[in-house]
Design a protein around this motif. Structure first.
Motif, PDB file in Angstrom:
ATOM      1  N   ASN A 407       0.847  -1.193   0.000  1.00  0.00           N
ATOM      2  CA  ASN A 407       0.000   0.000   0.000  1.00  0.00           C
ATOM      3  C   ASN A 407       0.885   1.245   0.000  1.00  0.00           C
ATOM      4  O   ASN A 407       1.901   1.290   0.689  1.00  0.00           O
ATOM      5  CB  ASN A 407      -0.884   0.040   1.248  1.00  0.00           C
ATOM      6  N   ALA A 549      -5.139  -2.692   0.393  1.00  0.00           N
ATOM      7  CA  ALA A 549      -6.047  -2.254   1.459  1.00  0.00           C
ATOM      8  C   ALA A 549      -7.088  -1.263   0.956  1.00  0.00           C
ATOM      9  O   ALA A 549      -7.999  -0.905   1.695  1.00  0.00           O
ATOM     10  CB  ALA A 549      -5.246  -1.624   2.602  1.00  0.00           C
ATOM     11  N   SER A 573      -4.610  -0.753   7.486  1.00  0.00           N
ATOM     12  CA  SER A 573      -3.961  -1.233   6.262  1.00  0.00           C
ATOM     13  C   SER A 573      -2.887  -2.270   6.542  1.00  0.00           C
ATOM     14  O   SER A 573      -2.556  -3.075   5.663  1.00  0.00           O
ATOM     15  CB  SER A 573      -3.356  -0.052   5.489  1.00  0.00           C
TER      16      SER A 573
END
Length: 698
Positions: A407, A549, A573
């Protein structure tokens, strides 16, 4: 069976054993003396009885000895039906008297005499008598004995508590969690991983200048609001720590870049490590501490506050601040951390884990925004350099097949507004600085009077001056501080505040003499400032996210939110539990549409005054209505121009090719028409601002 019965009948009375006669002759009450049968024992049992008597004498001799809690030892003997007759004959009267009370208790409980329960096994009788005498011993305990017991029990309890607390502290430093789900990039397994990058001073509308192809593509592939609001005051250290903790500055305690703590009798100053990097300044629990507590390795690259060793938590990787570090080095550092062997790799090292959370700080845009101004040629080049840095990072992730595994969250802490010497206010013209003990913050000022009894008088004087100068706002922390600021519930917040309007600055004569500066034509530095009302368009920050995420439709748009929400988002996340905070937003994020939807608001570019003459077009400096009221005959002029916009019967001057009167607002059209009346407007504004400056300096 009848044969057995006949054989039994033929037995003489002498053929019965002592045990059999005792059990069968239950009706002979005269045969019991004090609960014992009077029958004679057989001669073969004498040896056994003598050994039993010897054991009895030994037990009796223990009565004079004191037990563990100070009570005399209790005599315990075997009194079964087999030997009770001879036992009673041979026992002395003294022993007999000492046991009579115990035997009476046994008779009440059905153990002695002719009760059927008398035939129980002797061990049961012994256990019953043991329980009875133990109870009697406890009942007769003296106060000293009770005190001793309490001391022992209390000592055990204290020891238990100490062990419990020690175990809690040991477990509290690191919280175990279930093994994370691992995903392979083809060469290694990766746990949930997030890179958080802060572009200090990157204003939201910088995305609309055609300078950021990487960021604009990132927006198109991810999810973002039009802007993210900072927290008040909109300065670097409070907002970076708010993003890291999810707490308002009043809650985490870093209430400015500089402030005074009346309890500690110390001053916090952000650029001085000796006055800013002590753990006691930093409240709350930042992301890197939350992650490490839950066994998530973390790397922090120059994030404000990360060097303070908060909560005494050791972080896997901490990079000290270096303002001169080139942008390419930051990219190499982040990618190098991802190249560290993972927990399942054969070459993994226990003391060099691969981080699952990387936080990186990029100060370049903020530094050049202060130095050159947010609308300068120099800042355009800096924005392009930072965008190229992000392009290198994303390319590095793609080459490692990590685009859909790692992420990436890109944020900024606040925006920036252009300053000018014509928008300066001398502090000495507002207050008598000799009455002020501490001045906190900048460009807004928090005042701590030397005498608190002078506070209300100073406050009233400032309110009176604010009526003549609409470019400042005055607040008492405990009385009228706007609730939206969340800036009152901390003793580190000064009791009295002067907050300038966006684009204005309050300066002391030691820093800049306003009158002399105007006379000499000096240029005020810094050329760009922030720290104003966090909701003002020029203070808006950015938030853009992409990765596993954030499984949203590309180019997703969400409602704007405040940066207190970032902490929860990042925690979710990487699969860790957030500490208590002021945020409420959690994953998954909820988009409201796409950025290119017809109903989506346009990309707003707030007007930022560059020159003193340009604040004619700036709603934040002077309202349109007040400008009209200040010029004789100007109202009629603007009225006729507005008539031209709203009618099609006449068109004195064609609008610019890129816009038509019917497709844009009156204010936008008026801005474009300024090219045709520029000379007249500049002459008017020159006279207006000159007169206003003389009035303010009086």
């Amino acid at each position: 069976m009848s044969t057995d019965i006949d054989a039994t009948k033929n037995r003489g009375s002498d053929t019965y054993s002592v045990d059999e006669r005792t059990l069968c002759d239950a009706s002979d009450d005269e045969g019991y003396k004090n609960g014992r049968p009077s029958s004679e024992v057989s001669e073969g049992d004498h040896d056994i009885l003598e050994s039993e008597d010897e054991r009895e004498r030994l037990l009796i001799s223990q009565e004079s000895k004191t037990g563990f809690f100070g009570k005399k030892g209790v005599k315990i003997g075997r009194r079964n039906a087999k030997n009770s007759s001879t036992d009673g004959i041979r026992r002395s009267k003294k022993v007999h008297n000492e046991e009579s009370s115990a035997l009476m208790y046994e008779m009440e409980e059905g153990i002695g005499g002719s009760s059927p329960s008398f035939s129980r096994h002797s061990s049961e009788s012994d256990e019953q008598r043991l329980r009875t005498t133990t109870t009697q011993r406890k009942a007769c305990a003296s106060p000293a004995q009770v005190f001793r017991r309490l001391c022992i029990y209390l000592s055990i309890a204290v020891l238990f508590v100490v062990l419990l607390v020690s175990a809690y502290r040991l477990s509290g430093s690191k919280k175990t969690r279930p093994p994370p789900v691992m995903v392979s990039n083809g060469t290694s397994l990766f746990a949930p991983t997030t890179i958080l990058i802060s572009l200090d001073g990157f204003r939201a509308d910088f995305l609309y200048r055609g300078l950021t192809p990487t960021l604009n593509k990132f927006v198109a592939n991810g999810i973002s609001p039009k802007y993210m609001m900072p927290s008040f005051p909109s300065v670097t250290f409070p907002n970076h720590y708010t993003m890291a903790t999810g707490l308002y500055p009043e809650a985490h305690g870093v209430v400015g870049n500089s402030f005074w703590d009346p309890s500690l009798k110390k001053e916090f100053y952000y650029t001085d490590p000796d006055r800013s990097l002590q753990p006691f300044w930093w409240g709350g629990e930042p992301l890197w501490v939350t992650a490490e507590r839950q066994e998530v390795p973390t790397a922090v690259h120059m994030w404000p506050g990360s060097e303070a060793h908060i909560a005494n938590m050791d972080i896997s990787y901490i990079d000290k601040y270096n303002g001169s570090e080139v942008l390419s080095r930051k990219v190499d550092r982040m990618l190098g951390l991802l190249d560290v062997p993972g927990p399942m790799d054969p070459s993994v090292k226990a003391d060099e884990p691969r981080p699952q959370f990387i936080a990186a700080y990029v100060p370049n845009v903020d530094a050049d925004g202060h130095k050159y101004g947010p609308n300068s040629t120099e800042i355009r080049a800096t924005i392009q350099e930072v965008d190229a840095m992000l392009g290198s990072l994303l390319s590095g992730l793609e080459s490692r097949n990590l685009t859909n595994i790692v992420n990436v969250v890109i944020v900024s802490d606040h925006g920036m507004a252009t300053t000018d010497v014509t928008r300066l206010i001398q502090l000495e013209d507002l207050v008598n600085v000799e009455e002020i003990e501490h001045i906190d913050g900048w460009p807004l000022y928090g005042l701590r009077p030397k005498k608190m009894e002078d506070l209300e008088r100073i406050h009233q004087d400032l309110l009176a001056k604010a009526k003549d100068n609409p470019n400042i706002e005055v607040y008492l922390k405990d009385k009228d501080m706007p609730e939206k600021y969340h800036f009152s519930n901390n003793e580190r917040i000064a009791p009295l505040w002067i907050v300038p309007k966006t684009g204005w600055a309050i300066v002391t004569k030691d820093d800049f003499d306003v009158e002399k500066g105007k006379e000499n034509g000096d240029v005020y530095h810094p050329r760009g400032l922030h720290g104003y009302n966090h909701e003002h368009p020029l203070m808006r920050a950015i938030f853009v996210a992409r990765g596993p995420a954030f499984p949203h439709t590309p180019n997703s748009r969400m409602e704007p939110f405040q940066n207190i929400e970032l902490y929860n988002i990042v925690c979710d996340s990487i699969g860790i539990t957030p500490a208590p905070n002021n945020g409420t937003l959690r994953l998954p994020l909820k988009p409201v549409g796409l950025h290119d939807d017809p109903e989506a608001s346009h990309n707003e570019t707030p007007v930022d005054p560059v020159e003193a003459s340009s604040y004619f077009t700036t709603a934040t400096m002077t309202s349109f209505s007040s400008l009209i009221a200040s010029a004789s005959g100007l109202e009629d002029t603007f009225s006729s121009i507005h008539q031209e916009v709203t009618t099609t019967s006449s068109s004195p001057a064609p609008p610019p090719p890129s816009a038509t009167p019917s497709s844009e607002s009156f204010w936008e059209w008026l801005t474009h028409k300024a090219d045709h009346i520029e000379e007249w407007v500049e002459d008017f504004l020159h006279n207006h601002t000159h007169n206003g400056a003389e009035k303010d300096g009086a």
